[in-house]
Scaffold this motif. Structure first.
Motif, short mmCIF file in Angstrom:
data_model
loop_
_atom_site.label_atom_id
_atom_site.label_comp_id
_atom_site.label_asym_id
_atom_site.label_seq_id
_atom_site.Cartn_x
_atom_site.Cartn_y
_atom_site.Cartn_z
N ALA A 44 0.84 -1.21 0.00
CA ALA A 44 0.00 0.00 0.00
C ALA A 44 0.87 1.25 0.00
N SER A 45 1.95 1.24 0.77
CA SER A 45 2.85 2.37 0.83
C SER A 45 3.57 2.58 -0.50
N LEU A 46 3.96 1.48 -1.14
CA LEU A 46 4.60 1.57 -2.46
C LEU A 46 3.64 2.18 -3.48
N GLU A 47 2.40 1.71 -3.47
CA GLU A 47 1.40 2.24 -4.40
C GLU A 47 1.16 3.73 -4.15
N ARG A 48 1.06 4.09 -2.89
CA ARG A 48 0.85 5.49 -2.53
C ARG A 48 2.02 6.35 -3.00
N GLY A 49 3.23 5.81 -2.91
CA GLY A 49 4.41 6.56 -3.32
C GLY A 49 4.50 6.79 -4.82
N LEU A 50 3.76 6.00 -5.59
CA LEU A 50 3.80 6.15 -7.05
C LEU A 50 2.61 6.93 -7.60
N VAL A 51 1.71 7.35 -6.75
CA VAL A 51 0.49 8.02 -7.20
C VAL A 51 0.79 9.23 -8.09
N ASP A 52 1.75 10.02 -7.69
CA ASP A 52 2.07 11.24 -8.43
C ASP A 52 3.10 11.01 -9.54
N ASP A 53 3.35 9.74 -9.86
CA ASP A 53 4.31 9.38 -10.90
C ASP A 53 5.64 10.11 -10.69
N PRO A 54 6.33 9.76 -9.61
CA PRO A 54 7.57 10.48 -9.27
C PRO A 54 8.65 10.28 -10.33
#
Length: 160
Positions: A44-54
């Motif tokens: 879940a944390s990994l998915e959240r970290g990619l939300v803004d397409d870093p």
């Protein structure tokens, strides 16, 4: 069970909770539940970290692991204790398998691997080690600056 682990934050498996034997018949079952909860939190944390397409996916993955470890500090401590002192061979195997799976997912998420092969596992392990290194460096800086006691005072003042 999870609330107890998070509240205690001491790295010990909560085997003395009333009624725990109703849901978990062995330490192996309990350890598997803890590992699954950690894995779910990490993903879940990994998915959240990619939300803004870093732009820097590797950095996003490292910070996602740190975020999950902060939120689930007690769970992470239990897993680290299980890794260092597994109570059974089944628990040892489960901890190793979960770690390898987590590392592969981290490497794939960072765009540094295409599968759960040995190379992906090694890259993911390196990412976790970097996240842990940063946490240790931050802890050292915080304690040298005396920020922890300040946070404790602020929490006590807010609670009172």
């Amino acid at each position: 069970m999870m609330e107890e682990i998070l509240t205690r934050n001491d790295g010990r498996m909560p085997t003395a909770i009333e009624g725990i034997n109703i849901h978990f018949s062995t330490i192996d079952d309990l350890a598997n539940a803890v590992l699954l909860r950690w894995h779910t939190r990490l993903v879940a944390s990994l998915e959240r970290g990619l939300v803004d397409d870093p732009e820097d996916r590797e950095e996003a993955v490292i910070e996602a692991w740190r975020h999950a470890a902060q939120i689930y500090s007690g769970v992470r401590k239990v897993i680290d204790e299980l890794a260092n002192n597994p109570p059974t061979d089944v628990v040892h195997h489960a901890v190793v398998a979960t770690a390898r799976h987590d590392w592969a997912i981290m490497a794939i998420t960072a765009g540094l691997a295409s599968g759960a092969d040995g190379a992906g596992v090694r890259v993911g392990h390196r990412l976790e080690l970097e996240a842990r290194r940063r946490d240790l460096a931050q802890e050292g800086t915080v304690s040298r600056l005396g920020v922890r006691p300040l946070f404790g005072k602020l929490r006590a003042k807010r609670a009172g």
